[in-house]
Design an enzyme around this catalytic site. Structure first.
Site, PDB file in Angstrom:
ATOM      1  N   ARG A  47       0.842  -1.207   0.000  1.00 15.98           N
ATOM      2  CA  ARG A  47       0.000   0.000   0.000  1.00 15.98           C
ATOM      3  C   ARG A  47       0.872   1.249   0.000  1.00 15.98           C
ATOM      4  O   ARG A  47       0.536   2.273  -0.584  1.00 15.98           O
ATOM      5  CB  ARG A  47      -0.955  -0.006   1.212  1.00 15.98           C
ATOM      6  CG  ARG A  47      -1.754   1.277   1.355  1.00 15.98           C
ATOM      7  CD  ARG A  47      -3.028   1.103   2.190  1.00 15.98           C
ATOM      8  NE  ARG A  47      -2.858   0.297   3.372  1.00 15.98           N
ATOM      9  CZ  ARG A  47      -2.335   0.729   4.534  1.00 15.98           C
ATOM     10  NH1 ARG A  47      -1.937   1.976   4.653  1.00 15.98           N
ATOM     11  NH2 ARG A  47      -2.230  -0.080   5.564  1.00 15.98           N
ATOM     12  N   TYR A 101     -16.319  16.663 -16.323  1.00 14.13           N
ATOM     13  CA  TYR A 101     -16.821  15.307 -16.137  1.00 14.13           C
ATOM     14  C   TYR A 101     -17.878  15.289 -15.022  1.00 14.13           C
ATOM     15  O   TYR A 101     -17.651  15.804 -13.926  1.00 14.13           O
ATOM     16  CB  TYR A 101     -15.655  14.366 -15.815  1.00 14.13           C
ATOM     17  CG  TYR A 101     -16.127  13.005 -15.398  1.00 14.13           C
ATOM     18  CD1 TYR A 101     -16.978  12.270 -16.202  1.00 14.13           C
ATOM     19  CD2 TYR A 101     -15.741  12.455 -14.188  1.00 14.13           C
ATOM     20  CE1 TYR A 101     -17.443  11.025 -15.819  1.00 14.13           C
ATOM     21  CE2 TYR A 101     -16.194  11.207 -13.794  1.00 14.13           C
ATOM     22  CZ  TYR A 101     -17.056  10.500 -14.613  1.00 14.13           C
ATOM     23  OH  TYR A 101     -17.519   9.281 -14.220  1.00 14.13           O
ATOM     24  N   ASP A 174      -7.794  18.574 -15.287  1.00 17.39           N
ATOM     25  CA  ASP A 174      -8.102  17.200 -15.679  1.00 17.39           C
ATOM     26  C   ASP A 174      -7.673  17.093 -17.148  1.00 17.39           C
ATOM     27  O   ASP A 174      -8.314  17.645 -18.044  1.00 17.39           O
ATOM     28  CB  ASP A 174      -9.601  16.928 -15.499  1.00 17.39           C
ATOM     29  CG  ASP A 174      -9.942  15.457 -15.745  1.00 17.39           C
ATOM     30  OD1 ASP A 174      -9.233  14.819 -16.553  1.00 17.39           O
ATOM     31  OD2 ASP A 174     -10.921  14.972 -15.151  1.00 17.39           O
ATOM     32  N   LYS A 199      -8.825   5.767 -19.138  1.00 18.44           N
ATOM     33  CA  LYS A 199      -9.221   6.151 -20.492  1.00 18.44           C
ATOM     34  C   LYS A 199      -8.078   5.907 -21.497  1.00 18.44           C
ATOM     35  O   LYS A 199      -7.719   4.780 -21.730  1.00 18.44           O
ATOM     36  CB  LYS A 199      -9.710   7.603 -20.466  1.00 18.44           C
ATOM     37  CG  LYS A 199     -10.802   7.869 -19.413  1.00 18.44           C
ATOM     38  CD  LYS A 199     -12.046   7.126 -19.757  1.00 18.44           C
ATOM     39  CE  LYS A 199     -13.219   7.196 -18.832  1.00 18.44           C
ATOM     40  NZ  LYS A 199     -13.134   7.501 -17.462  1.00 18.44           N
TER      41      LYS A 199
HETATM   42  N1  PLP Z   1     -12.102  12.647 -15.640  1.00 20.62           N
HETATM   43  C1  PLP Z   1     -12.701  12.478 -16.838  1.00 20.62           C
HETATM   44  C2  PLP Z   1     -12.522  13.518 -17.899  1.00 20.62           C
HETATM   45  C3  PLP Z   1     -13.486  11.332 -17.067  1.00 20.62           C
HETATM   46  O1  PLP Z   1     -14.097  11.179 -18.239  1.00 20.62           O
HETATM   47  C4  PLP Z   1     -13.627  10.373 -16.025  1.00 20.62           C
HETATM   48  C5  PLP Z   1     -14.464   9.158 -16.202  1.00 20.62           C
HETATM   49  O2  PLP Z   1     -15.260   9.053 -17.083  1.00 20.62           O
HETATM   50  C6  PLP Z   1     -12.997  10.614 -14.809  1.00 20.62           C
HETATM   51  C7  PLP Z   1     -12.235  11.749 -14.651  1.00 20.62           C
HETATM   52  C8  PLP Z   1     -13.122   9.629 -13.666  1.00 20.62           C
HETATM   53  O3  PLP Z   1     -12.257   8.556 -13.876  1.00 20.62           O
HETATM   54  P1  PLP Z   1     -12.514   7.064 -13.323  1.00 20.62           P
HETATM   55  O4  PLP Z   1     -13.706   6.533 -14.034  1.00 20.62           O
HETATM   56  O5  PLP Z   1     -11.214   6.376 -13.659  1.00 20.62           O
HETATM   57  O6  PLP Z   1     -12.731   7.163 -11.850  1.00 20.62           O
END
Ligand code: PLP
Length: 379
Positions: A47, A101, A174, A199
């Protein structure tokens, strides 16, 4: 080394024990302690740290030209950790982009995390509005997402990072939709770049993982590292290994996805059943010039509004054949999604909007599939 080379080699090497070219998966959770109390290779308990996670963090640090990287069990765990890592002496006010998101909006509006902060949203494509909002009260954190999801808005990253710095606030982006290959926010002055590695970096829709890359050492970075170990939302060794496998082909995949997405955007832009297309590569996209300046490609994600309303958009999503109606993005398969019906009452997505994550199928097959599905609309 150039990006493509780093994507294959950074953080990895030939295994010194076996000569294996592919890094072994280390599943051991605990490591032997020496008589003097030390741990020979610096690993004590998985961890806290483990070889696969360390490799991935080194690789992502190099890919974003950052100082350090901290990984988590999902993109949302990374996002939660960033918000909670805001140092005690920083104002508890977060200025966020209005399109981002949906999971982040859920986190902020429906969980205790959001209730601990004063959250203000702003159209970050309007720099005057950003400056006025940030200056109207003491701000601790500015949160960007560019290209944004699902409206594909483009933020002038360097300008917003400058506004944050002038206000003494941390800035975060992000960077999931752009990936470290197309956009290097740390070199534009942003403090932290984060990814849903789930992704494009993982790239095959078979792992969940999140990463935060820091531009430099800071109290917030220390908080992130402490929280990773202490709160324990860590990625598994296997997921780190999968991410390191995926990242090796990121440039090959994304180059094709960018080319196909551009061709599909052109195709949709002149389609009689399509009202509007949002793709930063299109010259008439309001953020085109900024995207051309701060990105080395326009990405594999686009959105479009069909003529009609929710019923017509859903008809298209329901009648594609090759394309999969599914959430998520950045995989090898092309996904289409009607965001408004997924996000329900909190949505800001127009009800005739569909998001398309372009995969690795032949672009002509994708265009034919979209064309036949759009043919079902009667307006
Ligand atoms: N940021 C973006 C732009 C996303 O599209 C997503 C998920 O769809 C996330 C963050 C969250 O990621 P996770 O699904 O790996 O928790």
């Amino acid at each position: 080394m150039r990006f493509e080379t780093k994507a294959v080699h950074a953080g990895r090497g030939i295994d010194p024990v076996t000569g294996a070219v592919t890094t072994p998966i280390h599943l051991s959770t605990t490591y032997e302690r020496s008589e003097d109390g030390s741990y020979t290779d610096g690993f004590m308990y998985s961890r806290g740290d483990n070889p696969n996670r360390r490799s991935l963090e080194q690789c992502l640090t190099e890919l974003e030209n950052g100082h350090d990287c901290v990984t988590y069990a999902s993109g949302m765990a990374a996002i939660t950790s960033v918000i909670e890592a805001l140092p005690e002496d920083q104002p508890k006010r977060i200025v966020m982009a209005d399109d981002m998101y949906f999971g982040v909006r859920t986190l902020l509006m429906e969980t205790d995390i959001g209730r601990r902060y004063d959250i203000v949203t702003v159209d970050m494509t309007n720099l005057d509005e950003v400056k006025n909002t940030v200056e109207s009260a003491e701000t601790g954190l500015i949160w960007m997402e560019s290209p944004s999801n699902p409206q594909i808005k483009i933020i002038d990253i360097e300008a917003v990072a400058g506004i944050a710095k002038a206000a003494g606030a941390y800035s975060v982006i992000d960077n999931t939709a752009a990936t470290p290959m197309l956009q290097q926010p740390l070199s534009l002055g942003v403090d932290f770049s984060l990814h849903s590695v789930t992704k494009y970096i993982g790239g095959h829709s078979d792992l969940l993982l999140g990463a935060v890359i820091a531009k430099e050492d800071s109290e917030m970075l220390k908080n992130l590292r402490t929280a990773q170990h202490a709160k324990g939302a860590v990625p598994s060794s296997f997921d780190c290994w999968l991410a390191l496998r995926g990242v090796q082909s990121l440039s090959a995949r994304l180059n094709m996805q960018c080319t196909s997405a551009a061709a599909i955007a052109d195709f949709l832009a002149t389609h009689e059943k399509v009202e509007e297309v949002y793709y930063p590569g299109l010259k008439n996209h309001p953020g085109h010039e900024i995207a051309a300046r701060q990105m080395s490609g326009f990405g594999g994600l686009l959105s479009f509004q069909v003529k009609g309303g929710a019923a017509e958009a859903l008809k298209v999503a329901n009648t594609v054949g090759l394309i999969t109606q599914a959430t998520s993005l950045g995989g090898t398969h092309t996904y289409i999604e009607h965001r408004a019906s997924v996000e329900k009452e909190l949505t800001k997505a127009p009800d005739n909007l569909l998001r398309l994550s372009v995969g690795l199928e032949h672009v002509e097959d994708l265009k034919e599939d979209l064309d036949q599905a759009l043919g079902h609309i009667t307006v």
